[in-house]
Write a protein that holds these residues in place. Structure first.
Motif, PDB file in Angstrom:
ATOM      1  N   LYS A 206       0.857  -1.179   0.000  1.00 26.76           N
ATOM      2  CA  LYS A 206       0.000   0.000   0.000  1.00 26.76           C
ATOM      3  C   LYS A 206       0.896   1.232   0.000  1.00 26.76           C
ATOM      4  O   LYS A 206       0.595   2.236  -0.609  1.00 26.76           O
ATOM      5  CB  LYS A 206      -0.876   0.002   1.264  1.00 26.76           C
ATOM      6  CG  LYS A 206      -2.341  -0.280   0.991  1.00 26.76           C
ATOM      7  CD  LYS A 206      -3.171  -0.153   2.247  1.00 26.76           C
ATOM      8  CE  LYS A 206      -4.057   1.078   2.218  1.00 26.76           C
ATOM      9  NZ  LYS A 206      -4.925   1.166   3.410  1.00 26.76           N
ATOM     10  N   HIS A 207       2.003   1.123   0.722  1.00 24.24           N
ATOM     11  CA  HIS A 207       2.948   2.230   0.763  1.00 24.24           C
ATOM     12  C   HIS A 207       4.265   1.714   1.320  1.00 24.24           C
ATOM     13  O   HIS A 207       4.299   0.686   1.999  1.00 24.24           O
ATOM     14  CB  HIS A 207       2.399   3.339   1.660  1.00 24.24           C
ATOM     15  CG  HIS A 207       3.054   4.676   1.411  1.00 24.24           C
ATOM     16  ND1 HIS A 207       3.242   5.189   0.153  1.00 24.24           N
ATOM     17  CD2 HIS A 207       3.579   5.584   2.262  1.00 24.24           C
ATOM     18  CE1 HIS A 207       3.846   6.374   0.244  1.00 24.24           C
ATOM     19  NE2 HIS A 207       4.058   6.632   1.513  1.00 24.24           N
TER      20      HIS A 207
ATOM     21  N   VAL B 173      -1.834   3.388   7.663  1.00 25.26           N
ATOM     22  CA  VAL B 173      -2.041   2.962   6.275  1.00 25.26           C
ATOM     23  C   VAL B 173      -2.347   1.463   6.228  1.00 25.26           C
ATOM     24  O   VAL B 173      -3.252   1.014   5.533  1.00 25.26           O
ATOM     25  CB  VAL B 173      -0.806   3.285   5.404  1.00 25.26           C
ATOM     26  CG1 VAL B 173      -0.923   2.630   4.032  1.00 25.26           C
ATOM     27  CG2 VAL B 173      -0.640   4.787   5.247  1.00 25.26           C
TER      28      VAL B 173
ATOM     29  N   LEU C 242       0.233  11.919   7.078  1.00 22.09           N
ATOM     30  CA  LEU C 242      -0.166  12.478   5.791  1.00 22.09           C
ATOM     31  C   LEU C 242      -1.626  12.254   5.449  1.00 22.09           C
ATOM     32  O   LEU C 242      -2.245  13.058   4.781  1.00 22.09           O
ATOM     33  CB  LEU C 242       0.680  11.852   4.684  1.00 22.09           C
ATOM     34  CG  LEU C 242       2.174  12.088   4.807  1.00 22.09           C
ATOM     35  CD1 LEU C 242       2.887  11.444   3.655  1.00 22.09           C
ATOM     36  CD2 LEU C 242       2.463  13.583   4.837  1.00 22.09           C
ATOM     37  N   LEU C 243      -2.161  11.129   5.924  1.00 17.94           N
ATOM     38  CA  LEU C 243      -3.505  10.771   5.488  1.00 17.94           C
ATOM     39  C   LEU C 243      -4.519  11.858   5.806  1.00 17.94           C
ATOM     40  O   LEU C 243      -5.513  12.009   5.128  1.00 17.94           O
ATOM     41  CB  LEU C 243      -3.936   9.462   6.144  1.00 17.94           C
ATOM     42  CG  LEU C 243      -3.186   8.249   5.605  1.00 17.94           C
ATOM     43  CD1 LEU C 243      -3.629   7.002   6.311  1.00 17.94           C
ATOM     44  CD2 LEU C 243      -3.412   8.122   4.115  1.00 17.94           C
TER      45      LEU C 243
ATOM     46  N   ARG D 177      -4.177  14.897   5.414  1.00 17.31           N
ATOM     47  CA  ARG D 177      -4.129  15.971   4.427  1.00 17.31           C
ATOM     48  C   ARG D 177      -4.963  15.654   3.208  1.00 17.31           C
ATOM     49  O   ARG D 177      -5.281  16.522   2.415  1.00 17.31           O
ATOM     50  CB  ARG D 177      -2.673  16.152   3.970  1.00 17.31           C
ATOM     51  CG  ARG D 177      -2.025  17.376   4.544  1.00 17.31           C
ATOM     52  CD  ARG D 177      -0.582  17.390   4.191  1.00 17.31           C
ATOM     53  NE  ARG D 177      -0.349  18.101   2.937  1.00 17.31           N
ATOM     54  CZ  ARG D 177       0.801  18.693   2.650  1.00 17.31           C
ATOM     55  NH1 ARG D 177       1.777  18.688   3.530  1.00 17.31           N
ATOM     56  NH2 ARG D 177       0.982  19.294   1.507  1.00 17.31           N
ATOM     57  N   LYS D 178      -5.235  14.391   3.045  1.00 19.65           N
ATOM     58  CA  LYS D 178      -5.963  13.960   1.854  1.00 19.65           C
ATOM     59  C   LYS D 178      -7.373  14.540   1.842  1.00 19.65           C
ATOM     60  O   LYS D 178      -8.043  14.584   2.860  1.00 19.65           O
ATOM     61  CB  LYS D 178      -6.071  12.437   1.851  1.00 19.65           C
ATOM     62  CG  LYS D 178      -5.094  11.761   0.920  1.00 19.65           C
ATOM     63  CD  LYS D 178      -5.355  10.291   0.979  1.00 19.65           C
ATOM     64  CE  LYS D 178      -5.093   9.558  -0.284  1.00 19.65           C
ATOM     65  NZ  LYS D 178      -4.224  10.016  -1.285  1.00 19.65           N
ATOM     66  N   THR D 179      -7.822  14.938   0.679  1.00 20.38           N
ATOM     67  CA  THR D 179      -9.190  15.433   0.604  1.00 20.38           C
ATOM     68  C   THR D 179     -10.142  14.248   0.490  1.00 20.38           C
ATOM     69  O   THR D 179      -9.846  13.268  -0.171  1.00 20.38           O
ATOM     70  CB  THR D 179      -9.370  16.338  -0.623  1.00 20.38           C
ATOM     71  OG1 THR D 179      -8.813  15.667  -1.747  1.00 20.38           O
ATOM     72  CG2 THR D 179      -8.668  17.649  -0.417  1.00 20.38           C
TER      73      THR D 179
ATOM     74  N   ASP E 236     -12.879   0.230  -0.935  1.00 21.93           N
ATOM     75  CA  ASP E 236     -11.888   0.793  -1.850  1.00 21.93           C
ATOM     76  C   ASP E 236     -12.588   1.279  -3.122  1.00 21.93           C
ATOM     77  O   ASP E 236     -13.011   0.475  -3.950  1.00 21.93           O
ATOM     78  CB  ASP E 236     -10.845  -0.285  -2.178  1.00 21.93           C
ATOM     79  CG  ASP E 236      -9.770   0.232  -3.124  1.00 21.93           C
ATOM     80  OD1 ASP E 236      -9.854   1.421  -3.527  1.00 21.93           O
ATOM     81  OD2 ASP E 236      -8.854  -0.531  -3.457  1.00 21.93           O
ATOM     82  N   GLY E 237     -12.698   2.588  -3.243  1.00 16.86           N
ATOM     83  CA  GLY E 237     -13.405   3.162  -4.379  1.00 16.86           C
ATOM     84  C   GLY E 237     -12.822   2.763  -5.719  1.00 16.86           C
ATOM     85  O   GLY E 237     -13.529   2.695  -6.724  1.00 16.86           O
TER      86      GLY E 237
END
Lengths: 159, 569
Positions: free
Chosen positions: B124-125, B145, B176-177, B179-181, B301-302
């Motif tokens: 995933k990261h 994550v 960071l997550l 910050r995600k829109t 999960d879109g």
């Protein structure tokens, strides 16, 4: 269909390879990709031009969004945008043709940034259509070398 | 002041990590130095691949993230198969690798490998730690994550110098997550539409995927089925999401799905897909997949929505939240229109049941059937990859989530034994039944040492046909019996191998010894191994060839084998 995505990403090492890897791994076609700093030093902006059908483009947006380093994805294709590319074009030019080339550059508001004995370098800035027109016009003289950037884009008005 | 090693260890302890699976090496020795002085339990696998699969088995069995540790270079690259397995099956996994000293990176130093580069497509990261101040944020974010949304593997690569460097450490920035829109929630406008569709359907079907188990939504699913009577089919990863002994459970769908399940999929007029991603092993020919049905797809999960199959309604949502919302609706019982559908399905189940009685040489199916009869549903069932995996999915009814563990998406042979070992550490006191082929077993059999060392109650049931069974099956059916590289010579002697690891073991060659041997394995306290010599000619049926449709299903019913496609309904 050709779509332009404006993508805001974390300014982390490896983010470019992660995004580029995503495109190759999922079989998406990149036409051009530009990465640069933004007003915020912790974020970078990618302008990605992608070719694909509606389903591919939907996946591109979603897969980009899934990346941890991606802050925001905007498909700006159908928005009012300003978009620019920059090209440096070295054209063959002797005493007979130089004048004509200079006239063409003037018409397109390009600049001549270097002159040699047998060639000159034209700098052209504009959207895709304009760059294409410049290239078409200069081609008969002989294009010796060309360097082009990808496209950068920004939404007009508002904000 | 803490050094990097101490900080990582304290972080894991704070997250209630009970055990890490790993293998030491030069660049991570400094970490082990402090690990050895901490309260964190470390299990020494016998190969890094074993450590990764064990962490994965632990995570699958418990729902908590598995943690594995390896050194740089070969240690890290040996984790990759386990990480890829976690990625395709959405398993929360944290891999920590040592890296060469920061100043030696990029110099092709001894045991240097660009592991973050290598694992990018299968995580995933991933993070390469570049300064110590980042460490708290990186750990925090990596954990988040791995465990939130659709779970998955995360790797942190730590240059060796950071293990010993000391610093006052605190979270330097928000993970960071945040910050995600976020996309606007469309749930509330979609739900009434979806509910109306479900109510109106005359031939509805639920496709239960692994996402239901990840979301702990099994109870809600059972409630919904009890209220509505809608039949349920499951993917391989969704096995156990709905109790398989229930009358509405039709079992596995797809390539080796049960005939009634595939026929229902073909004929349903509404398909409610929960936590699943339309793998080609489920859909066969994507264009013909459930083509009579209005398909509703719910997934956290879109990016899975409309990725593989065109569906009418999509909802990006946690499966448990979705089912909770459905259960708040009143009057589910009023839908009496589906009784004809239920009757039809009952008829299919009578007409196209799996073979249950066997003659001739010992069959792999009857081993699994007998183990299921004796061990029941109070055990953790692990299947490696191949024919025996499909037979287990078909013949071993599982009634709870997290009780059937297998490498579904990646199909990694060798997963079984280390995953069973990880599951045994995650759920002490529970018996773990491992079904494994003679091929897959030999890929990771070194982990028998760990099973012995800790006396884990792992029952290794080798479905030994002396072949790479699934390869042979394809060569049999698709390549006109041109068998290439699918023979395994009768070597090693698995009973002697078990003896070398000091495990009680038996061999079974005939039907008459079967029940006794299963009883023996279950009765032994701790590990046991049984080598079942089974018929190599046996095919996994039903079989829908790649890209095929349920109408083209090969199968065997009422004593007759149909290898030219499914003809009657």
């Amino acid at each position: 269909m050709r779509h332009t995505f404006a993508v805001l990403v974390e300014n982390n090492p490896g983010v470019l390879s992660k995004v580029a890897g995503l495109f190759s791994r999922r079989g998406f076609n990149i036409e051009s990709l530009v990465v640069s700093e933004t007003e915020d030093p912790s974020a970078s902006r990618m302008t990605i031009v992608v070719e694909g059908d509606a389903r591919v483009l939907e996946q591109v947006g979603k897969q980009l969004n899934k990346q941890v380093d991606v802050i925001k994805v905007n498909d700006i294709t159908n928005e009012e945008t300003v978009s620019r590319q920059l090209s440096l074009i070295r054209v063959a030019a002797d005493q007979n043709t130089r004048q004509e080339i200079l006239q063409i550059t003037e018409i397109f508001r390009c600049r001549v940034v270097d002159i040699g004995r047998k060639s000159l370098i034209v700098e052209a800035t504009g959207d895709e259509a304009k760059i294409q027109a410049v290239i078409r016009s200069l081609k008969p003289f002989g294009i010796l070398e060309m360097a082009r950037t990808g496209q950068v884009a920004m939404l007009r008005g508002a904000k | 002041m803490k050094n990097g090693a101490q900080y990582i260890i304290d972080f894991l302890l704070k997250k209630n990590v009970e055990v890490v699976f790993g293998y030491p090496g030069g660049q991570i020795l400094n970490f082990y130095e402090f690990l050895g002085r901490s309260a964190l339990r470390h299990i020494l696998a016998r190969h890094e691949q074993g450590a990764a699969h064990a962490a994965c088995g632990y995570a699958r069995a418990t729902g908590r993230p598995g943690v594995c540790v390896a050194t740089s270079g070969p240690g890290a690259t040996n984790l990759v198969t386990g990480i890829a397995d976690a990625c395709l099956d959405s398993i929360p996994l944290l891999a920590i690798t040592g890296q060469v000293h920061l100043r030696d990176i990029g110099k092709d130093s001894f045991q240097e490998a660009d592991i973050t580069g290598i694992v990018t497509p299968v995580t995933k990261h991933s993070y390469l730690l570049e300064n110590l101040e980042q460490l708290p944020s990186v750990l925090d974010e990596a954990w988040q994550v791995a465990t939130t949304g659709r779970p998955g593997p995360v790797l942190i690569d730590v240059p060796k110098n950071f293990f010993l460097e000391e610093q006052e450490m605190r979270l330097t920035h928000q993970p960071l997550l945040t910050r995600k829109t976020k996309k606007p929630d469309q749930t509330e406008e979609m739900l009434p539409l979806i509910i109306a569709k479900i109510r109106k359907a005359r031939q509805p079907l639920i496709l239960a995927g692994g996402g239901l188990i990840a979301a702990d939504a099994c109870r809600q699913l059972a409630e919904l089925v009890a209220l509505t009577g809608i039949p349920v089919v499951n993917t391989l990863m969704g096995k156990g999401a709905y109790p398989e002994e229930q009358p509405q459970a039709l079992g596995l769908v797809g390539m080796h799905g049960l005939a009634p399940a595939n026929l229902a999929l073909n004929d349903c007029d509404l398909l409610l897909c929960l936590g699943t991603r339309f793998s080609d092993r489920v859909t066969g020919n994507r264009r013909n997949f459930a083509n009579q049905a209005c398909i509703i797809h719910v997934d956290i999960d879109g990016a899975e929505l409309r990725k593989n199959v065109d569906v009418q309604y999509t909802l990006q949502m946690d499966a448990a939240a979705f089912l909770d919302r459905l259960l708040r609706e009143k009057d589910w019982r009023k839908n009496r229109g589906i009784t004809t559908w239920q009757k039809r399905i009952r008829q299919w189940r009578q007409d196209y049941d799996l073979p249950r009685r066997f003659t001739g040489p010992l069959k792999p199916q009857e081993v699994i059937q007998e183990a299921a009869r004796q061990a029941g549903s109070e055990v953790i069932v692990v299947a490696d990859v191949g024919q025996h995996q499909m037979f287990t999915a078909q013949y071993y009814p599982v009634s709870r989530g997290r009780c059937f563990l297998t490498s579904g998406g990646l199909g990694a042979m060798g997963f079984g034994l280390p995953a069973a070992m990880g599951a045994a550490f995650g759920r002490p006191g529970e018996t773990v039944l491992l079904f494994v082929g003679d091929g897959g077993f030999q890929m990771t059999s070194q982990e028998l040492a760990v099973i012995r060392e800790f006396n884990l109650p792992v029952k290794v049931l080798i479905i030994n046909n002396g072949k790479l069974g699934m390869i042979r099956q394809w060569q049999d059916v698709i390549f006109e019996r041109h068998f290439v590289a699918s023979d395994l010579p009768d070597c090693p002697d698995f009973v002697k191998l078990a003896a070398a690891y000091d495990l009680p073991a038996r061999r079974v060659t005939v039907r008459e010894e079967l029940a006794d041997a299963v009883a023996f394995a279950l009765a032994v306290e701790g590990p046991a191994l049984v080598d079942f010599r089974v018929d190599p000619e046996e095919l996994v049926l039903p079989f829908i060839l790649p890209g095929g449709t349920p109408a083209e299903m090969l199968g065997r019913w009422r004593g007759e084998t149909h290898l030219r496609g499914f003809s009657g309904k």
